[in-house]
Scaffold this active site. Structure first.
Site, PDB file in Angstrom:
ATOM      1  N   ASP A 183       0.087   3.745  -3.468  1.00 54.10           N
ATOM      2  CA  ASP A 183      -0.898   3.663  -4.554  1.00 54.10           C
ATOM      3  C   ASP A 183      -0.268   3.885  -5.921  1.00 54.10           C
ATOM      4  O   ASP A 183      -0.841   4.531  -6.797  1.00 54.10           O
ATOM      5  CB  ASP A 183      -2.044   4.659  -4.336  1.00 54.10           C
ATOM      6  CG  ASP A 183      -3.315   4.239  -5.090  1.00 54.10           C
ATOM      7  OD1 ASP A 183      -3.340   3.109  -5.617  1.00 54.10           O
ATOM      8  OD2 ASP A 183      -4.257   5.043  -5.165  1.00 54.10           O
TER       9      ASP A 183
ATOM     10  N   HIS B 159      -4.633   1.122  -7.196  1.00 51.57           N
ATOM     11  CA  HIS B 159      -6.055   0.769  -7.068  1.00 51.57           C
ATOM     12  C   HIS B 159      -6.748   0.659  -8.424  1.00 51.57           C
ATOM     13  O   HIS B 159      -7.809   0.066  -8.530  1.00 51.57           O
ATOM     14  CB  HIS B 159      -6.790   1.772  -6.161  1.00 51.57           C
ATOM     15  CG  HIS B 159      -7.110   3.091  -6.796  1.00 51.57           C
ATOM     16  ND1 HIS B 159      -6.359   4.238  -6.592  1.00 51.57           N
ATOM     17  CD2 HIS B 159      -8.117   3.467  -7.623  1.00 51.57           C
ATOM     18  CE1 HIS B 159      -6.895   5.245  -7.253  1.00 51.57           C
ATOM     19  NE2 HIS B 159      -7.952   4.803  -7.892  1.00 51.57           N
TER      20      HIS B 159
ATOM     21  N   SER C  12      -7.973   8.772 -11.991  1.00 52.65           N
ATOM     22  CA  SER C  12      -6.941   8.091 -11.208  1.00 52.65           C
ATOM     23  C   SER C  12      -5.830   7.559 -12.091  1.00 52.65           C
ATOM     24  O   SER C  12      -6.080   6.915 -13.120  1.00 52.65           O
ATOM     25  CB  SER C  12      -7.555   6.930 -10.417  1.00 52.65           C
ATOM     26  OG  SER C  12      -8.395   7.401  -9.408  1.00 52.65           O
TER      27      SER C  12
END
Length: 242
Positions: A45, A15, A118
């Site tokens: 992911d 993402h 992230s």
């Protein structure tokens, strides 16, 4: 993200690079590189990038299976743009499932993970990467519930992205549900476990093997299925055709 090979392979979250037109990687020494996406897997992911060069410093992967609940862990990332921020906490739980995703288990920690963390590494106290920081509960800031992909699961995805440019997963072709106490009693199981087959897809591997709706899958490839959610994970990590 973080570098895993001296020739410039980098792990991050899918993402993070989704919808990107150009990716620039900046190292701690402020050198900048254009990166290309080798592959990305939305289901886990995980994404793999590549920058050109050699002799890059790398991080070593640890074994997250040895992690214990309550053990200290450390995250590094750029929360809200603050580069190379270090936060610490403990392992709150292992094997967590997130809504709409059951292919990989997650490490839950109370480490402060915020937007900008992230794709960054989660370290054990030996300095080995045991997770990739991926998600938080809450939309805007950490409330002490963060989730990281296990590094060994990420490595399996990365190996396939390097080899094929995409992921190839095992597939049974069944829709499953939990085995309740009532079902366990009817089927004379000593306790509720396994995965109840609700339906079988036509011409799927399960259909060809003779699995029927109403069957209960108790183990797969010699691995006991304690809970329904374990079956998709084990199947997905099994080599196609085995």
């Amino acid at each position: 993200g973080f570098i895993i090979s001296t020739d410039g392979y980098i792990i991050t979250n899918a993402h993070v690079v989704e919808h990107s037109e150009k990716i620039t990687v900046m190292l701690n020494d402020k050198r900048e590189f254009n990166a290309k996406i080798i592959g990305a897997d939305k289901r886990t992911d995980v994404a793999l990038l590549k920058i050109e060069g050699s002799g890059f410093p790398i991080l070593s992967m640890g074994d997250p299976e040895k992690l214990r609940v309550g053990e200290w862990v450390v995250a590094i990332g750029s929360p809200f743009g603050f580069d190379s921020s270090v936060t610490a906490g403990i392992v709150s739980a292992k094997g967590r499932s997130l809504p709409r995703e059951n292919l990989v288990p997650f490490i839950q920690t109370d480490v402060a993970i915020n937007p900008g963390n992230s794709g960054g590494p989660l370290f054990n106290m030996d300095g080995d990467v045991i997770g990739i920081n991926t998600a938080i509960l809450g939309q805007s800031a950490s409330i002490g519930i963060g989730f990281s992909i296990l590094s060994n699961n990420a490595k399996k995805v990365i190996d396939q992205l390097i080899k094929y440019g995409e992921t190839k997963r095992g597939w049974l072709g069944v829709r499953i549900q939990n085995v309740t106490k009532e079902i366990a009693d009817v089927e004379k199981l000593d306790k509720p476990h396994g995965a109840l087959v609700a339906s079988v897809a036509e011409n799927s591997p399960s259909d060809k093997a003779g699995i029927k709706a109403g069957d209960i899958i108790l183990e797969f490839n010699g691995i006991l299925i304690k809970e329904m959610k374990e079956l998709p994970r084990i199947v997905a990590q099994t080599e196609v055709g085995k």
